[in-house]
Design an enzyme around this catalytic site. Structure first.
Site, mmCIF file in Angstrom:
data_model
loop_
_atom_site.group_PDB
_atom_site.id
_atom_site.type_symbol
_atom_site.label_atom_id
_atom_site.label_comp_id
_atom_site.label_asym_id
_atom_site.label_seq_id
_atom_site.Cartn_x
_atom_site.Cartn_y
_atom_site.Cartn_z
ATOM 1 C CG ASP A 12 -2.053 0.964 1.118
ATOM 2 O OD1 ASP A 12 -2.404 1.347 -0.019
ATOM 3 O OD2 ASP A 12 -2.590 1.372 2.162
ATOM 4 C CG ASN A 14 2.003 1.482 -5.379
ATOM 5 O OD1 ASN A 14 3.011 1.367 -4.695
ATOM 6 N ND2 ASN A 14 1.522 0.491 -6.112
ATOM 7 N NE ARG A 16 -1.362 6.629 1.174
ATOM 8 C CZ ARG A 16 -1.157 5.763 2.171
ATOM 9 N NH1 ARG A 16 -0.747 6.203 3.346
ATOM 10 N NH2 ARG A 16 -1.370 4.483 1.987
ATOM 11 N NE ARG A 25 -4.655 7.074 -6.685
ATOM 12 C CZ ARG A 25 -4.422 6.568 -5.460
ATOM 13 N NH1 ARG A 25 -4.141 7.370 -4.464
ATOM 14 N NH2 ARG A 25 -4.513 5.271 -5.273
ATOM 15 C CG HIS A 29 -0.481 2.326 -9.290
ATOM 16 N ND1 HIS A 29 -0.663 1.812 -8.042
ATOM 17 C CD2 HIS A 29 -1.594 3.077 -9.545
ATOM 18 C CE1 HIS A 29 -1.823 2.218 -7.535
ATOM 19 N NE2 HIS A 29 -2.400 2.994 -8.432
ATOM 20 C CB SER A 57 -9.010 -5.327 -2.805
ATOM 21 O OG SER A 57 -9.556 -4.035 -3.008
ATOM 22 C CG LEU A 122 9.045 -17.177 -4.648
ATOM 23 C CD1 LEU A 122 8.782 -17.230 -3.143
ATOM 24 C CD2 LEU A 122 9.651 -15.821 -5.017
ATOM 25 N NE ARG A 178 -7.819 0.955 5.327
ATOM 26 C CZ ARG A 178 -7.733 2.294 5.436
ATOM 27 N NH1 ARG A 178 -7.970 2.885 6.579
ATOM 28 N NH2 ARG A 178 -7.414 3.018 4.392
ATOM 29 C CD GLU A 191 3.820 -13.614 15.290
ATOM 30 O OE1 GLU A 191 3.653 -12.528 15.863
ATOM 31 O OE2 GLU A 191 3.484 -14.711 15.790
#
Ligand code: IPE
Ligand code: IPE
Ligand code: MG
Length: 224
Positions: A12, A14, A16, A25, A29, A57, A122, A178, A191
């Protein structure tokens, strides 16, 4: 020392960063993608087997069309140019979320998953059009349809993260605390690290610091 198999990241900040330094903006990105590449390298260096990246999302459809298009174009170009290299590096790509994009992007995502399906250095899970509430509702519907018992094992069989270990670490950059509908079930015992820096300026060093801190946490899982 705690073993580390799976890192999940809410990338989170990008927008700003882009607004502040490039007056756009979308420029944020673009810059954020460079961080993705650096973090992938560092993940491999640390022998971590699973990296889950929240890229879009189910709520992000509420953004301006211009920004949404830019994000998907960025992803399209990235995959077109880099898939071969990713494959050569023995990286597996898996998509979490429903592939409801342009047919070009859907095809590209399917190709990436198929081509890399046997790779095992991976696994990168790209959460795209992903929402945890939707994932859970659909899983419950499937349990109901199969008439099987509602229990943890059966539910997990129907989650999009089926066969994945739960994340050991969740990192959210961008100074916001959040979960934004990300892996609500799977993060039950992870964690959590909230990082002040915006994603485009998050470095390998910041990442390494979190990994080291994680390794020394006393993980109780309810015990003492
Ligand atoms: C990236 O950060 C997250 C994506 C949806 C790609 P944001 O675009 O949410 O950046 P901020 O939070 O507005 O700064
Ligand atoms: C979460 O970030 C989604 C991704 C990083 C892809 P958002 O920036 O969309 O979250 P909210 O809307 O601020 O909670
Ligand atoms: Mg944001």
């Amino acid at each position: 020392m705690n073993p580390l198999n799976h890192v999940a990241i809410i990338m989170d900040g990008n927008g700003r960063w882009g607004l502040k330094y490039k007056n756009s903006r979308n420029a944020g990105h673009k810059e954020g993608l460079k961080t993705v590449e650096r973090i992938i390298k560092e993940t491999i260096k640390n022998k971590i087997k699973f990296l889950t990246l929240y890229a879009f999302s189910t709520e992000n459809w509420r953004r301006p069309k211009k920004e949404i298009n830019y994000l998907f174009n960025l992803l399209e170009n990235f995959l077109t140019n880099r898939l071969e290299e990713i494959h050569k590096q023995n990286i597996r790509i898996k998509i979490l979320g429903y592939k409801k994009f342009s047919s070009k992007l859907n095809n590209l995502l399917n190709l990436a998953e198929k081509k890399t399906s046997k790779n095992n250095k991976l696994q990168i899970n790209l959460a795209l059009n992903y929402g945890s509430k939707l994932e859970l509702i659909n899983a419950f519907k499937k349990i109901k349809k199969s008439k099987s018992k509602i229990n943890e094992k059966n539910l997990e069989r129907y989650l999009q993260t089926k066969n994945l270990p739960d994340p050991d670490i969740l990192i959210r950059t961008g100074n916001t605390k959040r979960l934004s509908n990300f892996l609500l079930w799977q993060l039950a015992y992870s964690e959590i690290f909230f990082e002040k820096k915006l994603w485009p300026v998050f470095t390998e060093k910041d990442y390494k610091k979190i990994i080291n801190e994680y390794k020394h946490i006393k993980r109780n899982f309810g015990k003492v």
